[in-house]
Design a protein around this motif. Sequence first.
Motif, PDB file in Angstrom:
ATOM      1  N   ARG A  20      64.584  38.898  39.963  1.00  0.00           N
ATOM      2  CA  ARG A  20      63.746  37.945  40.683  1.00  0.00           C
ATOM      3  C   ARG A  20      62.324  38.467  40.686  1.00  0.00           C
ATOM      4  O   ARG A  20      62.082  39.677  40.587  1.00  0.00           O
ATOM      5  CB  ARG A  20      64.241  37.724  42.109  1.00  0.00           C
ATOM      6  CG  ARG A  20      65.681  37.226  42.201  1.00  0.00           C
ATOM      7  CD  ARG A  20      66.007  36.690  43.575  1.00  0.00           C
ATOM      8  NE  ARG A  20      65.342  35.415  43.838  1.00  0.00           N
ATOM      9  CZ  ARG A  20      65.857  34.219  43.526  1.00  0.00           C
ATOM     10  NH1 ARG A  20      67.052  34.132  42.969  1.00  0.00           N
ATOM     11  NH2 ARG A  20      65.198  33.106  43.785  1.00  0.00           N
ATOM     12  N   CYS A  21      61.379  37.567  40.806  1.00  0.00           N
ATOM     13  CA  CYS A  21      59.977  37.960  40.865  1.00  0.00           C
ATOM     14  C   CYS A  21      59.271  37.040  41.856  1.00  0.00           C
ATOM     15  O   CYS A  21      59.765  35.941  42.167  1.00  0.00           O
ATOM     16  CB  CYS A  21      59.319  37.871  39.489  1.00  0.00           C
ATOM     17  SG  CYS A  21      59.172  36.200  38.814  1.00  0.00           S
ATOM     18  N   PRO A  22      58.124  37.446  42.375  1.00  0.00           N
ATOM     19  CA  PRO A  22      57.392  36.555  43.272  1.00  0.00           C
ATOM     20  C   PRO A  22      57.035  35.248  42.557  1.00  0.00           C
ATOM     21  O   PRO A  22      56.593  35.260  41.405  1.00  0.00           O
ATOM     22  CB  PRO A  22      56.131  37.366  43.608  1.00  0.00           C
ATOM     23  CG  PRO A  22      56.527  38.789  43.382  1.00  0.00           C
ATOM     24  CD  PRO A  22      57.477  38.764  42.225  1.00  0.00           C
ATOM     25  N   ALA A  23      57.232  34.149  43.246  1.00  0.00           N
ATOM     26  CA  ALA A  23      56.913  32.856  42.644  1.00  0.00           C
ATOM     27  C   ALA A  23      55.444  32.781  42.242  1.00  0.00           C
ATOM     28  O   ALA A  23      55.098  32.156  41.231  1.00  0.00           O
ATOM     29  CB  ALA A  23      57.258  31.726  43.618  1.00  0.00           C
ATOM     30  N   ALA A  24      54.589  33.423  43.011  1.00  0.00           N
ATOM     31  CA  ALA A  24      53.157  33.421  42.670  1.00  0.00           C
ATOM     32  C   ALA A  24      52.917  34.107  41.335  1.00  0.00           C
ATOM     33  O   ALA A  24      52.105  33.643  40.519  1.00  0.00           O
ATOM     34  CB  ALA A  24      52.357  34.103  43.777  1.00  0.00           C
ATOM     35  N   ALA A  25      53.614  35.221  41.073  1.00  0.00           N
ATOM     36  CA  ALA A  25      53.465  35.907  39.784  1.00  0.00           C
ATOM     37  C   ALA A  25      54.017  35.055  38.652  1.00  0.00           C
ATOM     38  O   ALA A  25      53.441  35.016  37.553  1.00  0.00           O
ATOM     39  CB  ALA A  25      54.167  37.262  39.831  1.00  0.00           C
ATOM     40  N   ALA A  26      55.127  34.375  38.904  1.00  0.00           N
ATOM     41  CA  ALA A  26      55.685  33.482  37.887  1.00  0.00           C
ATOM     42  C   ALA A  26      54.694  32.382  37.543  1.00  0.00           C
ATOM     43  O   ALA A  26      54.484  32.057  36.363  1.00  0.00           O
ATOM     44  CB  ALA A  26      56.999  32.887  38.382  1.00  0.00           C
ATOM     45  N   ARG A  27      54.078  31.821  38.548  1.00  0.00           N
ATOM     46  CA  ARG A  27      53.070  30.770  38.290  1.00  0.00           C
ATOM     47  C   ARG A  27      51.879  31.343  37.532  1.00  0.00           C
ATOM     48  O   ARG A  27      51.315  30.685  36.645  1.00  0.00           O
ATOM     49  CB  ARG A  27      52.627  30.140  39.609  1.00  0.00           C
ATOM     50  CG  ARG A  27      53.700  29.280  40.276  1.00  0.00           C
ATOM     51  CD  ARG A  27      53.141  28.481  41.437  1.00  0.00           C
ATOM     52  NE  ARG A  27      52.713  29.314  42.541  1.00  0.00           N
ATOM     53  CZ  ARG A  27      53.467  29.648  43.582  1.00  0.00           C
ATOM     54  NH1 ARG A  27      54.731  29.250  43.637  1.00  0.00           N
ATOM     55  NH2 ARG A  27      52.984  30.400  44.569  1.00  0.00           N
ATOM     56  N   ASP A  28      51.504  32.574  37.839  1.00  0.00           N
ATOM     57  CA  ASP A  28      50.381  33.192  37.122  1.00  0.00           C
ATOM     58  C   ASP A  28      50.724  33.442  35.659  1.00  0.00           C
ATOM     59  O   ASP A  28      49.845  33.378  34.787  1.00  0.00           O
ATOM     60  CB  ASP A  28      49.986  34.504  37.798  1.00  0.00           C
ATOM     61  CG  ASP A  28      49.138  34.281  39.045  1.00  0.00           C
ATOM     62  OD1 ASP A  28      48.710  33.132  39.283  1.00  0.00           O
ATOM     63  OD2 ASP A  28      48.906  35.268  39.779  1.00  0.00           O
ATOM     64  N   ALA A  29      51.993  33.733  35.357  1.00  0.00           N
ATOM     65  CA  ALA A  29      52.395  33.876  33.954  1.00  0.00           C
ATOM     66  C   ALA A  29      52.196  32.557  33.217  1.00  0.00           C
ATOM     67  O   ALA A  29      51.737  32.530  32.062  1.00  0.00           O
ATOM     68  CB  ALA A  29      53.850  34.326  33.857  1.00  0.00           C
ATOM     69  N   VAL A  47      47.843  36.203  42.303  1.00  0.00           N
ATOM     70  CA  VAL A  47      48.160  37.608  42.533  1.00  0.00           C
ATOM     71  C   VAL A  47      47.019  38.476  42.012  1.00  0.00           C
ATOM     72  O   VAL A  47      46.495  38.240  40.913  1.00  0.00           O
ATOM     73  CB  VAL A  47      49.478  37.982  41.814  1.00  0.00           C
ATOM     74  CG1 VAL A  47      49.839  39.436  42.075  1.00  0.00           C
ATOM     75  CG2 VAL A  47      50.614  37.074  42.289  1.00  0.00           C
ATOM     76  N   ASP A  48      46.643  39.485  42.791  1.00  0.00           N
ATOM     77  CA  ASP A  48      45.477  40.305  42.446  1.00  0.00           C
ATOM     78  C   ASP A  48      45.608  40.970  41.084  1.00  0.00           C
ATOM     79  O   ASP A  48      44.603  41.153  40.387  1.00  0.00           O
ATOM     80  CB  ASP A  48      45.270  41.378  43.521  1.00  0.00           C
ATOM     81  CG  ASP A  48      44.787  40.802  44.841  1.00  0.00           C
ATOM     82  OD1 ASP A  48      44.315  39.649  44.847  1.00  0.00           O
ATOM     83  OD2 ASP A  48      44.902  41.499  45.871  1.00  0.00           O
ATOM     84  N   THR A  49      46.819  41.359  40.698  1.00  0.00           N
ATOM     85  CA  THR A  49      47.008  42.092  39.453  1.00  0.00           C
ATOM     86  C   THR A  49      47.052  41.188  38.220  1.00  0.00           C
ATOM     87  O   THR A  49      47.017  41.676  37.089  1.00  0.00           O
ATOM     88  CB  THR A  49      48.313  42.902  39.501  1.00  0.00           C
ATOM     89  OG1 THR A  49      49.408  42.009  39.776  1.00  0.00           O
ATOM     90  CG2 THR A  49      48.245  43.970  40.575  1.00  0.00           C
ATOM     91  N   SER A  50      47.126  39.879  38.425  1.00  0.00           N
ATOM     92  CA  SER A  50      47.369  38.978  37.292  1.00  0.00           C
ATOM     93  C   SER A  50      46.194  38.900  36.325  1.00  0.00           C
ATOM     94  O   SER A  50      46.401  38.764  35.112  1.00  0.00           O
ATOM     95  CB  SER A  50      47.738  37.581  37.789  1.00  0.00           C
ATOM     96  OG  SER A  50      48.981  37.593  38.448  1.00  0.00           O
ATOM     97  N   ALA A  51      44.980  38.963  36.830  1.00  0.00           N
ATOM     98  CA  ALA A  51      43.820  38.846  35.938  1.00  0.00           C
ATOM     99  C   ALA A  51      43.832  39.959  34.894  1.00  0.00           C
ATOM    100  O   ALA A  51      43.622  39.708  33.699  1.00  0.00           O
ATOM    101  CB  ALA A  51      42.528  38.877  36.745  1.00  0.00           C
ATOM    102  N   GLN A  52      44.086  41.191  35.335  1.00  0.00           N
ATOM    103  CA  GLN A  52      44.133  42.305  34.388  1.00  0.00           C
ATOM    104  C   GLN A  52      45.328  42.178  33.449  1.00  0.00           C
ATOM    105  O   GLN A  52      45.221  42.428  32.244  1.00  0.00           O
ATOM    106  CB  GLN A  52      44.208  43.625  35.139  1.00  0.00           C
ATOM    107  CG  GLN A  52      44.210  44.851  34.220  1.00  0.00           C
ATOM    108  CD  GLN A  52      44.366  46.154  34.985  1.00  0.00           C
ATOM    109  OE1 GLN A  52      45.139  46.236  35.927  1.00  0.00           O
ATOM    110  NE2 GLN A  52      43.623  47.170  34.581  1.00  0.00           N
ATOM    111  N   ALA A  53      46.472  41.782  33.998  1.00  0.00           N
ATOM    112  CA  ALA A  53      47.674  41.653  33.177  1.00  0.00           C
ATOM    113  C   ALA A  53      47.482  40.590  32.102  1.00  0.00           C
ATOM    114  O   ALA A  53      47.851  40.785  30.940  1.00  0.00           O
ATOM    115  CB  ALA A  53      48.872  41.313  34.059  1.00  0.00           C
ATOM    116  N   VAL A  54      46.919  39.457  32.466  1.00  0.00           N
ATOM    117  CA  VAL A  54      46.679  38.387  31.497  1.00  0.00           C
ATOM    118  C   VAL A  54      45.661  38.826  30.456  1.00  0.00           C
ATOM    119  O   VAL A  54      45.801  38.524  29.265  1.00  0.00           O
ATOM    120  CB  VAL A  54      46.233  37.098  32.218  1.00  0.00           C
ATOM    121  CG1 VAL A  54      45.720  36.061  31.212  1.00  0.00           C
ATOM    122  CG2 VAL A  54      47.388  36.515  33.028  1.00  0.00           C
ATOM    123  N   ALA A  55      44.635  39.560  30.879  1.00  0.00           N
ATOM    124  CA  ALA A  55      43.638  40.064  29.917  1.00  0.00           C
ATOM    125  C   ALA A  55      44.294  40.972  28.891  1.00  0.00           C
ATOM    126  O   ALA A  55      43.993  40.892  27.691  1.00  0.00           O
ATOM    127  CB  ALA A  55      42.526  40.804  30.656  1.00  0.00           C
TER     128      ALA A  55
END
Length: 222
Positions: A20-29, A47-55
């Motif tokens: 399972r993962c946070p729904a917010a992180a899933a939406r950010d994916a 999610v704060d970490t998503s910008a770096q992860a997506v980059a």
Amino acid sequence: MSAGALLILKPDILAGPYARCPAAAARDAVRGLLRVYEPATAQAFEVDTSAQAVAWALANIERKVRARDWYVRTLHAPGPRLAALRNLLSGPVLAPREDGSVRTSDLVLGIADAFGFTVADRRRTRCTQRDFLGLYADNTHFTRLAGSLRGYLVDQEVELYRYVGEEELSTLHIAKEMVRRVVRYPTTHYDAVENLLHVSDPGARDWTYFLNTAFTQRDTAA
């Protein structure tokens, strides 16, 4: 129509803390995928970490686009595909339960569905030593890596999907990259061993192995 890409859900996406993962992180994916195909309409992340992860994911996708002729960011039906991705953001697939989480496998399968792929065959099975070699024959001569991979996979359950669709098969590879970065390894370069899912194209060694074994000799697990 494609001959049937193989998608394997690995043990860490089926059980344990990453099932399972946070729904917010899933939406950010999903938002990350929209940045791949529709960068002009980029949406803010939750999610704060998503910008770096997506980059990181975008940089790796760009590197592969430059290196491999078959790895492209082309959609044959961009209108409906992108609309389906946007609908995932508020649709039932990513609707969180009370603790705010969703099943990580639902995210992956929902993305494949949004890209227009359909399931031609599906199997859930326990990974054997032979399956491990069929999947990672090229890596097993590295002793430390082989041991880690063996411990991660052998005697663990995996779920296999054979997908067909009109979109480029690299679409599933791009989705794999984005989900791994945003959900599994949002703050570090991910470990190549425990990485949620695997995608293989028709004709590849592992694709041939599983199409000749799992989909012809085994019954679907209950």
